[in-house]
Design a protein around this motif. Structure first.
Motif, PDB file in Angstrom:
ATOM      1  N   UNK A 180      16.628  -4.800  46.785  1.00 49.10           N
ATOM      2  CA  UNK A 180      15.356  -3.774  46.622  1.00 49.10           C
ATOM      3  C   UNK A 180      14.504  -4.287  45.397  1.00 49.10           C
ATOM      4  N   UNK A 181      13.082  -3.500  45.862  1.00 47.95           N
ATOM      5  CA  UNK A 181      12.115  -4.115  45.030  1.00 47.95           C
ATOM      6  C   UNK A 181      12.193  -3.173  43.793  1.00 47.95           C
ATOM      7  N   UNK A 182      12.130  -3.815  42.702  1.00 42.14           N
ATOM      8  CA  UNK A 182      12.259  -3.009  41.129  1.00 42.14           C
ATOM      9  C   UNK A 182      10.683  -2.526  40.837  1.00 42.14           C
ATOM     10  N   UNK A 183      10.612  -1.441  40.051  1.00 44.20           N
ATOM     11  CA  UNK A 183       9.228  -1.070  39.381  1.00 44.20           C
ATOM     12  C   UNK A 183       8.456  -0.695  40.533  1.00 44.20           C
TER      13      UNK A 183
ATOM     14  N   UNK B  36       0.900  -6.105  52.475  1.00 48.18           N
ATOM     15  CA  UNK B  36       0.644  -7.412  52.908  1.00 48.18           C
ATOM     16  C   UNK B  36       1.509  -8.200  51.775  1.00 48.18           C
ATOM     17  N   UNK B  37       1.786  -7.575  50.787  1.00 47.45           N
ATOM     18  CA  UNK B  37       2.741  -8.363  49.761  1.00 47.45           C
ATOM     19  C   UNK B  37       4.140  -8.712  50.136  1.00 47.45           C
ATOM     20  N   UNK B  38       4.549 -10.041  49.529  1.00 50.37           N
ATOM     21  CA  UNK B  38       5.769 -10.510  49.448  1.00 50.37           C
ATOM     22  C   UNK B  38       6.334 -10.128  48.378  1.00 50.37           C
ATOM     23  N   UNK B  39       7.727  -9.538  48.331  1.00 50.67           N
ATOM     24  CA  UNK B  39       8.355  -9.297  47.177  1.00 50.67           C
ATOM     25  C   UNK B  39       8.645 -10.914  46.221  1.00 50.67           C
ATOM     26  N   UNK B  40       8.469 -11.072  44.865  1.00 49.13           N
ATOM     27  CA  UNK B  40       8.924 -12.280  44.255  1.00 49.13           C
ATOM     28  C   UNK B  40      10.083 -12.004  43.319  1.00 49.13           C
ATOM     29  N   UNK B  41      11.013 -12.884  43.037  1.00 45.60           N
ATOM     30  CA  UNK B  41      12.067 -12.828  42.223  1.00 45.60           C
ATOM     31  C   UNK B  41      11.908 -13.456  41.132  1.00 45.60           C
ATOM     32  N   UNK B  42      12.146 -12.722  39.748  1.00 39.14           N
ATOM     33  CA  UNK B  42      11.943 -13.121  38.740  1.00 39.14           C
ATOM     34  C   UNK B  42      13.208 -13.175  37.877  1.00 39.14           C
ATOM     35  N   UNK B  43      13.504 -14.032  36.778  1.00 42.05           N
ATOM     36  CA  UNK B  43      14.646 -14.070  35.910  1.00 42.05           C
ATOM     37  C   UNK B  43      14.370 -13.700  34.538  1.00 42.05           C
ATOM     38  N   UNK B  44      14.781 -12.579  34.048  1.00 36.60           N
ATOM     39  CA  UNK B  44      14.322 -12.022  33.012  1.00 36.60           C
ATOM     40  C   UNK B  44      14.875 -12.594  31.709  1.00 36.60           C
ATOM     41  N   UNK B  45      14.203 -12.739  30.742  1.00 41.34           N
ATOM     42  CA  UNK B  45      14.212 -13.695  29.403  1.00 41.34           C
ATOM     43  C   UNK B  45      14.733 -12.444  28.309  1.00 41.34           C
ATOM     44  N   UNK B  46      14.294 -11.218  28.569  1.00 37.70           N
ATOM     45  CA  UNK B  46      14.764 -10.275  27.508  1.00 37.70           C
ATOM     46  C   UNK B  46      15.432  -9.125  28.238  1.00 37.70           C
ATOM     47  N   UNK B  47      15.730  -8.032  27.309  1.00 37.81           N
ATOM     48  CA  UNK B  47      16.551  -6.802  27.995  1.00 37.81           C
ATOM     49  C   UNK B  47      15.219  -5.996  28.330  1.00 37.81           C
TER      50      UNK B  47
ATOM     51  N   UNK C  74      18.446 -11.525  37.607  1.00 36.00           N
ATOM     52  CA  UNK C  74      17.264 -11.700  38.634  1.00 36.00           C
ATOM     53  C   UNK C  74      16.814 -10.520  39.357  1.00 36.00           C
ATOM     54  N   UNK C  75      15.431 -10.199  39.173  1.00 38.05           N
ATOM     55  CA  UNK C  75      15.108  -8.938  40.088  1.00 38.05           C
ATOM     56  C   UNK C  75      14.074  -9.297  40.912  1.00 38.05           C
ATOM     57  N   UNK C  76      14.106  -8.550  41.786  1.00 39.52           N
ATOM     58  CA  UNK C  76      12.922  -8.774  42.845  1.00 39.52           C
ATOM     59  C   UNK C  76      11.742  -7.759  42.529  1.00 39.52           C
ATOM     60  N   UNK C  77      10.531  -8.156  42.398  1.00 42.95           N
ATOM     61  CA  UNK C  77       9.446  -7.226  42.023  1.00 42.95           C
ATOM     62  C   UNK C  77       8.088  -7.694  42.725  1.00 42.95           C
ATOM     63  N   UNK C  78       7.375  -6.833  42.739  1.00 45.26           N
ATOM     64  CA  UNK C  78       5.949  -6.960  43.390  1.00 45.26           C
ATOM     65  C   UNK C  78       5.148  -8.236  42.736  1.00 45.26           C
ATOM     66  N   UNK C  79       4.303  -8.853  43.292  1.00 42.55           N
ATOM     67  CA  UNK C  79       3.671  -9.808  42.719  1.00 42.55           C
ATOM     68  C   UNK C  79       2.803  -9.372  41.381  1.00 42.55           C
ATOM     69  N   UNK C  80       2.058  -8.097  41.565  1.00 41.61           N
ATOM     70  CA  UNK C  80       1.275  -7.657  40.450  1.00 41.61           C
ATOM     71  C   UNK C  80       2.340  -7.251  39.383  1.00 41.61           C
TER      72      UNK C  80
END
Length: 88
Positions: free
Chosen positions: A35-38, A44-55, A68-74
């Motif tokens: 699921x997309x977080x946030x 037309x946007x594709x979700x982006x997976x990012x790795x968090x460095x902080x809580x 690793x969370x999936x978020x919108x590009x913005x």
């Protein structure tokens, strides 16, 4: 002295009414990898997976460093700018 002529309700009636008035609360929010977080995705946007460095706490869910969370590009851009994502 006045006498109360009404009869008491049976215990079974009490448990039935308690069962119908008991509010069912959902389980605490769990992490959903797909699921997309946030904020939601734009058109037309594709979700982006990012790795968090902080809580980080998003929508009452705690994410720890390394998650690793999936978020919108913005939203990913905002998280990178604020230093919440790992450099790798």
């Amino acid at each position: 002295m006045a006498t109360n002529t009404t009869t008491k309700k049976v215990a079974a009636d009490t448990s039935e009414s308690a069962a119908t008035t008991t509010e069912v609360r959902p389980e605490p929010a769990t992490r959903r990898a797909s699921a997309v977080v946030g904020p939601p995705l734009g058109e037309g946007q594709e979700p982006v997976t990012v790795t968090l460095s902080h809580h980080l706490r998003i929508d009452s869910t705690d994410y720890t460093p390394g998650d690793k969370i999936t978020v919108s590009p913005d939203y990913a851009r905002r998280l990178r700018g604020q230093g919440f994502t790992a450099r790798t």
